[in-house]
Scaffold this active site. Sequence first.
Site, PDB file in Angstrom:
ATOM      1  N   PHE A 140      61.619 -72.218  -5.081  1.00 41.44           N
ATOM      2  CA  PHE A 140      60.390 -73.007  -5.150  1.00 41.44           C
ATOM      3  C   PHE A 140      60.578 -74.316  -4.388  1.00 41.44           C
ATOM      4  O   PHE A 140      61.570 -75.015  -4.590  1.00 41.44           O
ATOM      5  CB  PHE A 140      60.004 -73.317  -6.606  1.00 41.44           C
ATOM      6  CG  PHE A 140      58.677 -74.031  -6.697  1.00 41.44           C
ATOM      7  CD1 PHE A 140      57.487 -73.344  -6.534  1.00 41.44           C
ATOM      8  CD2 PHE A 140      58.617 -75.405  -6.904  1.00 41.44           C
ATOM      9  CE1 PHE A 140      56.258 -73.995  -6.582  1.00 41.44           C
ATOM     10  CE2 PHE A 140      57.399 -76.073  -6.953  1.00 41.44           C
ATOM     11  CZ  PHE A 140      56.219 -75.359  -6.798  1.00 41.44           C
ATOM     12  N   ASP A 225      67.248 -78.395  -1.260  1.00 40.38           N
ATOM     13  CA  ASP A 225      66.113 -78.944  -1.999  1.00 40.38           C
ATOM     14  C   ASP A 225      66.635 -79.366  -3.371  1.00 40.38           C
ATOM     15  O   ASP A 225      66.863 -78.544  -4.247  1.00 40.38           O
ATOM     16  CB  ASP A 225      65.026 -77.872  -2.121  1.00 40.38           C
ATOM     17  CG  ASP A 225      63.838 -78.343  -2.953  1.00 40.38           C
ATOM     18  OD1 ASP A 225      63.958 -79.373  -3.639  1.00 40.38           O
ATOM     19  OD2 ASP A 225      62.803 -77.655  -2.929  1.00 40.38           O
ATOM     20  N   LYS A 254      60.919 -85.800  -7.882  1.00 41.81           N
ATOM     21  CA  LYS A 254      60.917 -85.756  -9.350  1.00 41.81           C
ATOM     22  C   LYS A 254      61.632 -86.963  -9.987  1.00 41.81           C
ATOM     23  O   LYS A 254      61.035 -88.021 -10.073  1.00 41.81           O
ATOM     24  CB  LYS A 254      61.499 -84.425  -9.836  1.00 41.81           C
ATOM     25  CG  LYS A 254      60.569 -83.252  -9.522  1.00 41.81           C
ATOM     26  CD  LYS A 254      60.759 -82.051 -10.438  1.00 41.81           C
ATOM     27  CE  LYS A 254      59.594 -81.093 -10.319  1.00 41.81           C
ATOM     28  NZ  LYS A 254      59.830 -79.921  -9.495  1.00 41.81           N
TER      29      LYS A 254
HETATM   30  C1  PLP Z   1      59.016 -79.490  -8.360  1.00 36.93           C
HETATM   31  C2  PLP Z   1      59.710 -79.001  -7.170  1.00 36.93           C
HETATM   32  C3  PLP Z   1      59.153 -79.150  -5.886  1.00 36.93           C
HETATM   33  C4  PLP Z   1      57.769 -79.698  -5.651  1.00 36.93           C
HETATM   34  O1  PLP Z   1      57.676 -81.041  -5.956  1.00 36.93           O
HETATM   35  P1  PLP Z   1      56.211 -81.724  -6.028  1.00 36.93           P
HETATM   36  O2  PLP Z   1      56.512 -83.151  -6.326  1.00 36.93           O
HETATM   37  O3  PLP Z   1      55.466 -81.008  -7.094  1.00 36.93           O
HETATM   38  O4  PLP Z   1      55.580 -81.529  -4.712  1.00 36.93           O
HETATM   39  C5  PLP Z   1      59.905 -78.758  -4.804  1.00 36.93           C
HETATM   40  N1  PLP Z   1      61.131 -78.220  -4.962  1.00 36.93           N
HETATM   41  C6  PLP Z   1      61.692 -78.046  -6.173  1.00 36.93           C
HETATM   42  C7  PLP Z   1      63.057 -77.478  -6.284  1.00 36.93           C
HETATM   43  C8  PLP Z   1      60.997 -78.411  -7.317  1.00 36.93           C
HETATM   44  O5  PLP Z   1      61.535 -78.210  -8.528  1.00 36.93           O
END
Ligand code: PLP
Length: 405
Positions: A140, A225, A254
Site C-alpha cells: 500500500f 515506503d 503519518k
Molecule cells: C498510510 C500509508 C500511505 C498513504 O499515506 P496518506 O497520508 O494516507 O497519503 C502510504 N504508504 C503506506 C505504507 C501507508 O501506510
Amino acid sequence: MTEQIAANRELFDQVMVPNYSPSAVIPVRGKGSRVWDQNNNELIDFAGGIAVNCLGHCHPALVDALKTQGEKLWHLSNVMTNEPALRLAKKLVDNTFAEKVYFANSGAESNEAALKLARRWALDVHGSDKTQIIAFKQGFHGRTFFTVTVGGQAAYSDGFGPKPGDVVHAEYNNLDSVKELISDKTCAIVMEPLQGEGGIISPTNEFIQGVRQLCDQHNALLVFDEVQTGVGRTGELYAYMGLDVTPDILTTAKALGGGFPIGAMLTTTAIATHLKIGTHGSTYGGNPLACAVAEAAFDTVNDVSVLNGVKTKEQLYRDGINKINAKYNVFKEIRGKGLLIGAVLSDDYQGRAKDFLVAAMAEGLMTLVAGANIIRFAPSLVIPDADIAEGLLRFEKAVAKVVNG
Ligand SMILES: *Cc1c(COP(=O)(O)O)cnc(C)c1O
C-alpha cells in the site's frame, strides 16, 4: 453568528461523499491514549489514528510547538523557505542515510514524489527505456492514481480508466518472483520494509537483502515506503535501521507530524539533483506550521528511552494477547514489530476482524484491522503501561463477546 449545527453521524450521510463508513462514535477530545466522545464516554486508543498519533493526543510538546508557531507564521509557499522546514530537514538528514529532503503533505504525496524522482533519475542517467517499477502484491502506497497503481491491490486502482504504465507486482518475501521481473529496464523497486495495510508482514532478512542486491545488479533504485513504519514505530527511528539494508529513497509521513499533516521524501544528493528547479512541487509542502509540529514530534521520539520503550511495550502487548489467546484460542499468530502489531485470526474466525473491532469499540477500545483476518494495534509510542493493561482487559471482554456470540 455561526449557525448551531447538530454534528452527528446522520449528518455525515447527508453531507459527506460516501467513500468512508465511519463509526457512530464521534470523539471530541483526547489526552494521551484516552479519547472522549460527544456523550463523554471514554475510550482507550490502540489505533493511534492509523499509526499517526505517535505521541498520543495533545502531547504538551506538540501543543506548545503548534501554539508557538501559530502565533508567529503559518504559511509562505515555496517561493520562500522558512526556519522550521530547514531545521526539520537538517535533523532528518543528520539522523538518517539521507542528504536531501523534499517536503509534502501526506504519505501518498511523498510516494508520488519518490516515483517521479525515480523515473526522472532513470531517464537522465540511463535513458528512456528504464521505466519499469516493481512493487509488491498487498503493498500500500497511498491513493493518488500513480501510488495506488503501484500499490498491490488492483481493487483499489481499477475503475478509474487507464493506469500509469510499466508498473508490475512481485510477491513479498519471494525473491524468485522479483528475479523473474527485474531487468536493466527496471527503474525502481518500491516496497514497505514491513507491509502494514497488507497484513503486518515482516520481510525475511534474506528477502530484503536480496532485493537490495538485485537493485544494485540492475542499477535500479530501492525505494522504502516508511510512511507507516517510520518515526519510531518499529522501535528504530526508521525500520531500515533494524534491517541492515539502506534504501536510495525513503518516504515518511503519518507519525512524522504526530497528527499534523506532513510527509517527506528523503534521498541522496546524487539522486536528488534530478529534481531540478520546476520539475516538481507543492503549495503547502514544508509549511512552517507543519514543520514546527513535526520538529517537536521528531525531537521527542528520537530519544533512546522512547525507542527502547517501544520494544518493552511491544512485549506487554504480546504477553497480553497471548494470555487472552490461551483462554479463547482465536489467534493463530501475532505478527509485526514494535508498536505495529497484528493478531491473525485462527481458521474458525476467518473474515471476522471487523466483528472484533466493533466489539472492542463497544467495550471502550479503539483498534484497527488490516484486511478481514487481522486485528491491528498501532498505539501511541508513549502509551502508559497502565493504559495498555486496561485496554487489553477491554479487548479480552470484546474477544469473549465475539467467541460467545
Ligand atoms: C498510510 C500509508 C500511505 C498513504 O499515506 P496518506 O497520508 O494516507 O497519503 C502510504 N504508504 C503506506 C505504507 C501507508 O501506510
